[in-house]
Structures are given as C-alpha cells and as structure tokens.
Design a protein around this motif. Structure first.
Motif, PDB file in Angstrom:
ATOM      1  N   VAL A 255      -3.135   1.048 -11.721  1.00  0.00           N
ATOM      2  CA  VAL A 255      -3.157  -0.145 -10.409  1.00  0.00           C
ATOM      3  C   VAL A 255      -3.511  -1.480 -11.042  1.00  0.00           C
ATOM      4  CG1 VAL A 255      -4.524  -0.630  -8.243  1.00  0.00           C
ATOM      5  CG2 VAL A 255      -3.976   1.711  -8.819  1.00  0.00           C
ATOM      6  N   LEU A 256      -2.802  -2.566 -10.936  1.00  0.00           N
ATOM      7  CA  LEU A 256      -3.073  -3.963 -10.789  1.00  0.00           C
ATOM      8  C   LEU A 256      -3.324  -4.688  -9.631  1.00  0.00           C
ATOM      9  CD1 LEU A 256      -0.454  -4.585 -13.747  1.00  0.00           C
ATOM     10  CD2 LEU A 256      -2.855  -4.202 -14.069  1.00  0.00           C
ATOM     11  N   GLN A 257      -4.800  -5.017  -9.363  1.00  0.00           N
ATOM     12  CA  GLN A 257      -4.889  -5.894  -8.141  1.00  0.00           C
ATOM     13  C   GLN A 257      -4.743  -7.433  -8.604  1.00  0.00           C
ATOM     14  OE1 GLN A 257      -7.738  -5.356  -5.241  1.00  0.00           O
ATOM     15  NE2 GLN A 257      -9.326  -4.133  -6.803  1.00  0.00           N
ATOM     16  N   ILE A 258      -3.570  -7.983  -8.030  1.00  0.00           N
ATOM     17  CA  ILE A 258      -3.578  -9.031  -8.037  1.00  0.00           C
ATOM     18  C   ILE A 258      -4.159 -10.224  -7.168  1.00  0.00           C
ATOM     19  CG2 ILE A 258      -1.292  -8.843  -9.272  1.00  0.00           C
ATOM     20  CD1 ILE A 258       0.008  -9.999  -6.931  1.00  0.00           C
ATOM     21  N   ARG A 259      -4.602 -11.471  -7.703  1.00  0.00           N
ATOM     22  CA  ARG A 259      -5.181 -12.420  -6.691  1.00  0.00           C
ATOM     23  C   ARG A 259      -4.042 -13.383  -6.206  1.00  0.00           C
ATOM     24  NH1 ARG A 259      -7.982 -13.247 -11.674  1.00  0.00           N
ATOM     25  NH2 ARG A 259      -9.867 -11.844 -11.638  1.00  0.00           N
ATOM     26  N   GLY A 260      -3.374 -12.674  -5.201  1.00  0.00           N
ATOM     27  CA  GLY A 260      -2.268 -12.966  -4.379  1.00  0.00           C
ATOM     28  C   GLY A 260      -1.545 -12.082  -3.455  1.00  0.00           C
ATOM     29  N   ASN A 261      -0.687 -12.116  -2.768  1.00  0.00           N
ATOM     30  CA  ASN A 261      -0.003 -11.374  -1.729  1.00  0.00           C
ATOM     31  C   ASN A 261       0.984 -10.785  -2.490  1.00  0.00           C
ATOM     32  OD1 ASN A 261       2.313 -13.261  -1.559  1.00  0.00           O
ATOM     33  ND2 ASN A 261       1.382 -14.404   0.061  1.00  0.00           N
TER      34      ASN A 261
ATOM     35  N   GLY B  88      -7.148   4.219   2.632  1.00  0.00           N
ATOM     36  CA  GLY B  88      -6.295   5.634   1.973  1.00  0.00           C
ATOM     37  C   GLY B  88      -5.290   5.195   1.000  1.00  0.00           C
ATOM     38  N   LYS B  89      -4.775   4.107   1.334  1.00  0.00           N
ATOM     39  CA  LYS B  89      -3.449   3.937   0.234  1.00  0.00           C
ATOM     40  C   LYS B  89      -3.976   3.793  -1.333  1.00  0.00           C
ATOM     41  CE  LYS B  89      -1.309   1.703   4.361  1.00  0.00           C
ATOM     42  NZ  LYS B  89      -0.758   0.772   4.783  1.00  0.00           N
ATOM     43  N   LEU B  90      -5.112   2.992  -1.274  1.00  0.00           N
ATOM     44  CA  LEU B  90      -5.442   2.550  -2.685  1.00  0.00           C
ATOM     45  C   LEU B  90      -6.009   4.004  -3.129  1.00  0.00           C
ATOM     46  CD1 LEU B  90      -6.499   0.663  -4.767  1.00  0.00           C
ATOM     47  CD2 LEU B  90      -8.795   0.468  -3.422  1.00  0.00           C
ATOM     48  N   ALA B  91      -6.602   4.889  -2.388  1.00  0.00           N
ATOM     49  CA  ALA B  91      -7.267   6.226  -2.826  1.00  0.00           C
ATOM     50  C   ALA B  91      -6.045   7.019  -3.258  1.00  0.00           C
ATOM     51  CB  ALA B  91      -7.858   6.967  -1.686  1.00  0.00           C
ATOM     52  N   GLN B  92      -4.919   7.146  -2.655  1.00  0.00           N
ATOM     53  CA  GLN B  92      -3.788   7.482  -2.904  1.00  0.00           C
ATOM     54  C   GLN B  92      -3.291   7.164  -4.589  1.00  0.00           C
ATOM     55  OE1 GLN B  92      -1.695   7.087   0.863  1.00  0.00           O
ATOM     56  NE2 GLN B  92      -0.933   9.164   0.354  1.00  0.00           N
ATOM     57  N   ALA B  93      -2.878   5.838  -4.539  1.00  0.00           N
ATOM     58  CA  ALA B  93      -2.764   5.409  -5.758  1.00  0.00           C
ATOM     59  C   ALA B  93      -3.409   5.594  -7.088  1.00  0.00           C
ATOM     60  CB  ALA B  93      -2.391   3.738  -5.554  1.00  0.00           C
ATOM     61  N   MET B  94      -4.953   5.766  -6.614  1.00  0.00           N
ATOM     62  CA  MET B  94      -5.601   5.946  -7.695  1.00  0.00           C
ATOM     63  C   MET B  94      -5.944   7.471  -8.259  1.00  0.00           C
ATOM     64  SD  MET B  94      -8.627   3.497  -6.812  1.00  0.00           S
ATOM     65  CE  MET B  94      -9.957   3.459  -8.065  1.00  0.00           C
ATOM     66  N   ILE B  95      -5.695   8.442  -7.129  1.00  0.00           N
ATOM     67  CA  ILE B  95      -5.802   9.661  -7.265  1.00  0.00           C
ATOM     68  C   ILE B  95      -4.609  10.380  -8.080  1.00  0.00           C
ATOM     69  CG2 ILE B  95      -5.110  10.572  -5.151  1.00  0.00           C
ATOM     70  CD1 ILE B  95      -8.312  11.898  -6.838  1.00  0.00           C
TER      71      ILE B  95
ATOM     72  N   GLY C 117       0.894  -1.032  -0.126  1.00  0.00           N
ATOM     73  CA  GLY C 117       0.119  -0.111   0.050  1.00  0.00           C
ATOM     74  C   GLY C 117       0.705   1.344  -0.061  1.00  0.00           C
ATOM     75  N   ASN C 118       1.794   1.382   0.834  1.00  0.00           N
ATOM     76  CA  ASN C 118       2.510   2.759   0.972  1.00  0.00           C
ATOM     77  C   ASN C 118       3.420   3.001  -0.008  1.00  0.00           C
ATOM     78  OD1 ASN C 118       1.175   3.994   3.226  1.00  0.00           O
ATOM     79  ND2 ASN C 118       2.275   2.555   4.802  1.00  0.00           N
ATOM     80  N   THR C 119       4.131   1.931  -0.452  1.00  0.00           N
ATOM     81  CA  THR C 119       5.087   2.094  -1.588  1.00  0.00           C
ATOM     82  C   THR C 119       4.350   2.490  -2.913  1.00  0.00           C
ATOM     83  OG1 THR C 119       6.507   0.522  -0.701  1.00  0.00           O
ATOM     84  CG2 THR C 119       6.797   1.053  -2.986  1.00  0.00           C
ATOM     85  N   SER C 120       3.061   2.056  -2.967  1.00  0.00           N
ATOM     86  CA  SER C 120       2.445   2.279  -4.316  1.00  0.00           C
ATOM     87  C   SER C 120       1.699   3.735  -4.038  1.00  0.00           C
ATOM     88  CB  SER C 120       1.233   1.272  -4.315  1.00  0.00           C
ATOM     89  OG  SER C 120       0.177   1.489  -3.374  1.00  0.00           O
ATOM     90  N   ALA C 121       1.392   4.048  -3.028  1.00  0.00           N
ATOM     91  CA  ALA C 121       0.950   5.565  -2.933  1.00  0.00           C
ATOM     92  C   ALA C 121       1.965   6.620  -3.171  1.00  0.00           C
ATOM     93  CB  ALA C 121       0.402   5.719  -1.492  1.00  0.00           C
ATOM     94  N   SER C 122       3.342   6.249  -2.720  1.00  0.00           N
ATOM     95  CA  SER C 122       4.486   7.303  -2.730  1.00  0.00           C
ATOM     96  C   SER C 122       4.974   7.124  -4.231  1.00  0.00           C
ATOM     97  CB  SER C 122       5.559   6.795  -1.844  1.00  0.00           C
ATOM     98  OG  SER C 122       6.758   7.577  -1.755  1.00  0.00           O
TER      99      SER C 122
ATOM    100  N   PHE D 276       3.293   1.913 -12.384  1.00  0.00           N
ATOM    101  CA  PHE D 276       2.600   0.623 -12.434  1.00  0.00           C
ATOM    102  C   PHE D 276       2.731   0.106 -10.835  1.00  0.00           C
ATOM    103  CE2 PHE D 276       3.836   1.052 -16.776  1.00  0.00           C
ATOM    104  CZ  PHE D 276       2.621   1.147 -17.400  1.00  0.00           C
ATOM    105  N   VAL D 277       1.578  -0.300 -10.414  1.00  0.00           N
ATOM    106  CA  VAL D 277       1.563  -0.792  -8.997  1.00  0.00           C
ATOM    107  C   VAL D 277       0.934  -1.969  -8.792  1.00  0.00           C
ATOM    108  CG1 VAL D 277       1.928   1.542  -8.035  1.00  0.00           C
ATOM    109  CG2 VAL D 277      -0.338   0.471  -8.004  1.00  0.00           C
ATOM    110  N   LEU D 278       1.329  -3.163  -8.437  1.00  0.00           N
ATOM    111  CA  LEU D 278       0.785  -4.345  -8.156  1.00  0.00           C
ATOM    112  C   LEU D 278       0.294  -4.493  -6.633  1.00  0.00           C
ATOM    113  CD1 LEU D 278       1.928  -4.829 -10.908  1.00  0.00           C
ATOM    114  CD2 LEU D 278       2.243  -7.356 -10.392  1.00  0.00           C
ATOM    115  N   ILE D 279      -0.856  -4.662  -6.380  1.00  0.00           N
ATOM    116  CA  ILE D 279      -1.141  -4.739  -5.034  1.00  0.00           C
ATOM    117  C   ILE D 279      -2.027  -5.977  -4.526  1.00  0.00           C
ATOM    118  CG2 ILE D 279      -1.287  -2.140  -4.659  1.00  0.00           C
ATOM    119  CD1 ILE D 279      -4.309  -2.173  -4.984  1.00  0.00           C
ATOM    120  N   PRO D 280      -1.865  -6.738  -3.477  1.00  0.00           N
ATOM    121  CA  PRO D 280      -2.729  -7.824  -3.220  1.00  0.00           C
ATOM    122  C   PRO D 280      -4.340  -7.232  -3.050  1.00  0.00           C
ATOM    123  CG  PRO D 280      -1.600  -7.028  -1.386  1.00  0.00           C
ATOM    124  CD  PRO D 280      -1.254  -6.184  -2.449  1.00  0.00           C
ATOM    125  N   GLU D 281      -5.179  -8.150  -3.884  1.00  0.00           N
ATOM    126  CA  GLU D 281      -6.446  -7.679  -3.795  1.00  0.00           C
ATOM    127  C   GLU D 281      -7.278  -7.962  -2.590  1.00  0.00           C
ATOM    128  OE1 GLU D 281      -8.952 -10.795  -5.884  1.00  0.00           O
ATOM    129  OE2 GLU D 281     -10.643  -9.236  -6.486  1.00  0.00           O
TER     130      GLU D 281
END
Ligand code: AN7
Length: 381
Positions: free
Chosen positions: A132-138, A120-127, A91-96, A109-114
């Motif tokens: 944003v690529l949500q992956i089905r994995g950790n 808040g972190k998701l909101a940051q990456a999006m705005i 989350g935080n690395t993707s926001a930054s 490009f950010v890969l985050i665990p779905e």
C-alpha cells in the motif's frame, strides 16, 4: 434434492461471452450473482407509480462491484504471465485487486489518497497483503502515476482502463435482463471514472443484439473484446443515468475538476478515465448526467437502510438519491421500471454511517433489568 451445480463465478457462467479460452486458469472468488431487490417502502413514499429495484453489488466477495472486473483483469494478467498488478484507487479497487492478487499468488501494488479512503477498504488492502502506497495527492494524481510507472516496471494496470475490467463488469447487465426478462426502462449508477456505466451499456447492447456470435470487428467501446459490434438491436435497452457527487461532477461541468471533494470518497474523482465512453453512453441510450449534494447522498443512504434494510456505502446511495429526485420531478415518468446499482457495501465505511446517526444517540445503561426495561418502554411510547 435435485443436484444444482455449485456457482463458481461470472467467468464460468458467462464463459461464451467473455474473452477467455477453455484452458484459461480462472482466478475467481465466486463474484457476481448478486441480488436484485425490489424496493417495497420507498416507492410508496414518492407518491408515484414506479418499480424500483436495487442491484446489491455490495454482496460481491470484497463488498463491491469491482470484483466483477477484477476476476477478469487478474485472470488475464496471470494468463499473460504477469507477476504483479497495480492500481490507483479511492478504496474499492484496491481492496478487490489485493484479494484477487492474493488468490492468484501474485503481488498487488495500490496507490491510495492519504486519509481519504474508508476504513474498511484500507483494512482489506492491508490484510490481503497488498503493498500500500499512500500518496499525498488525490485519486487523479495516483492514476497518472500508475500510468507512468507501468511503462517502467513489469506490472499490469488493473484500473478500468484495462479493457478486461469492463468485460467482467458488463455481466451485471446480463444478470438484470435474465431476472427481469427484459432490460429496465432506466438504469441509474453513481459515476466516478465512468467505467461501470460504460460496462453496463456494453452488456445491455451485447445481450439485446441479434447476433449472439463472436464478432471480430470492434465495437466502439470494448477494443474488440465484446460481441456486440453494433449488431441489430432486438431487445430493449435502458436509458442510462449517471449521478455524480456535486463536489466531484466533471460531467455536469463539462470539464475536468481539479480538486474534487465529497463525503462519498469512492467517487471523489475529478478526471474520469472513461470520459469519452460515458458521453457516448449518454447519447446512445438517451439518458443523462446529474449531480447530488452530499446531504442528498447521505439522506438516501439512511432512507435505504432505515426503510428497506439495505446498507450501502455513501457513493452507492448516489444512484438512489438522483433517481428519487428525477422520479418526483417526473423526469423519470410513472410506470417506469428503474434499476439503481448499489455499488458497494455500507460496512466499507462505518465511520460515515455512525456520524450520520447523531439524531438517535446510543443509550448507555447499567446491565440490570430495570434500566433496560425502562429504556425499551420509553422508546416504544
Ligand atoms: C462504491 O475504487 O474508482 O464510475 O478506485 O467504489 O466505474 O469509477 C471506485 C469507484 C461507484 C464509481 N461506487 O465507479 C476505485 C474507484 C463505488 C465505487 C464508483 C466507485 P466508476
């Protein structure tokens, strides 16, 4: 009033200790320079004579310590001609990354665990306009994918395996020494990938080393980018203590963890990228690793919010949770000065905060004087 130059970020401040050139275009949002707050009320409750400071990294521009590393990583990526950065993230690395890429005018490009990153972190990456690529994995699966895809696409990895990240993050140790006049006796951090604990150790070593000059031979941590290079140590250095969440504690198990689980989603990491570095930090500093349960982590978050007015995210509270336990047991002795890094802001994860507060439910009353007055009088009695 005397003129004070505007603070323009940690690269400008520590330019002579970072791998940048005079004409490097710096990508900055004014990160660093965060408060080191001395706790007033919590130390008293331990019944022990200790000085506890928290380094409130949640007050960085995107709300976490990642900005210290990201200003360096994105600055260097742009300098090297890169048009895109990529990371896996809890989350935080993707926001930054998203924010600094926006600032630089390049793509993130950010890969985050779905389903496993705080709102808040998701909101940051999006705005900030990241892809944003949500992956089905950790996180660990995402990190593996990022390494593979970066070999086949023109993107710069900005996870902490990028050595410039640790260079930026080492400046937190500089700031602490400058404020205290010396290093603390103990420095406690939450550990996920173990990049930050490594970066702090690089910073402490470099700052306390006799040689302030640029050196060419590589130190064992930084792949040739720092100025420490094993020079004679003249200042003191802290024992570094890394606390993990019990469900995601590979350093306690002595082996990678395949299905990490914890309420502190930021450190829901089972395959730390800085595994070897972190063991060396423990050994060189004389520190240790330990683990905290989710209950201990949340209790420390609430204690800090309620007793000191400082709101950090759950992962960050792991440093204080562990420190309090080690202070009470005497493993951290009386008379010690202790710094706990609070890695991220509490507003990152409002859901977990609100869920914690069921014992003090909100009252809903009519918008009239009498019920409001009665509620106040009732609460004070
Ligand atoms: C609040 O964002 O790994 O031990 O992908 O967000 O240096 O990994 C976050 C890590 C501690 C652990 N506290 O730091 C990511 C990510 C917070 C964090 C850590 C993280 P490292």
């Amino acid at each position: 009033m005397p003129f004070r130059p505007r603070y323009t970020g940690l690269i400008d401040k520590y330019r002579d200790r970072l791998p940048v050139h005079d004409d490097t275009r710096v990508i900055s949002l004014g990160e660093g320079n965060t408060p080191l707050i001395r706790l007033n009320n919590i130390p008293r409750e331990t019944g022990k004579a200790v000085d506890i400071y928290v380094k409130y990294e949640g007050l960085n521009p995107t709300g976490s310590f990642k900005d210290r590393g990201m200003t360096m990583a994105v600055t260097k990526a742009v300098e090297e001609g890169s048009r895109a950065v990529i990371c896996a993230s809890t989350g935080n690395t993707s926001a930054s990354a998203a924010a600094y890429a926006a600032r630089a005018g390049i793509t993130a490009f950010v890969l985050i665990p779905e389903g496993k990153i705080a709102l808040g972190k998701l909101a940051q990456a999006m705005i900030h306009g990241a892809v944003v690529l949500q992956i089905r994995g950790n996180f660990d699966a995402g990190m593996q994918l990022v390494k593979e895809v970066a070999e086949h696409a023109p993107v710069t990895i900005v996870n902490s395996i990028n050595p410039y990240r640790l260079q930026g993050q080492k400046t937190a140790a500089f700031e602490i020494i400058e404020e205290l006049g010396r290093a603390p006796d103990y420095h406690c951090l939450p550990v996920g990938n173990a990049g930050n604990i490594t970066a702090h150790w690089i910073g402490y070593c470099e700052y306390s080393s006799a040689s302030g000059d640029h050196v060419t031979e590589a130190c064992s941590f930084c792949q040739g980018h720092c100025m420490y290079a094993g020079g004679a140590i003249v200042g003191n250095r802290p024992k570094m203590i890394g606390y993990q969440a019990a469900g995601a504690a590979p350093f306690m198990r002595g082996a990678m963890v395949d299905n990490p689980e914890t309420v502190a989603t930021a450190i829901r990491i089972g395959h730390p990228q800085s595994w070897d570095y972190a063991w060396k930090v423990k050994q060189e500093s004389g520190g240790w690793f330990d683990e905290c349960s989710d209950e201990e982590i949340l209790a420390a978050q609430k204690l800090l919010s309620g007793k000191e007015g400082i709101f950090c995210e759950p992962a960050s509270a792991t440093s204080l949770a562990g420190a309090l336990r080690d202070i009470k047991s005497g493993r951290i002795p009386e008379g010690s000065s202790i710094v706990c890094t609070l890695t991220g802001h509490g507003l990152k994860d409002p859901d977990t905060a609100i869920k914690q507060c069921t014992a003090q439910p909100m009252l809903t009353v009519d918008a009239e004087l009498e019920p409001v007055r009665a509620a106040i009088v009732g609460a004070l009695s």
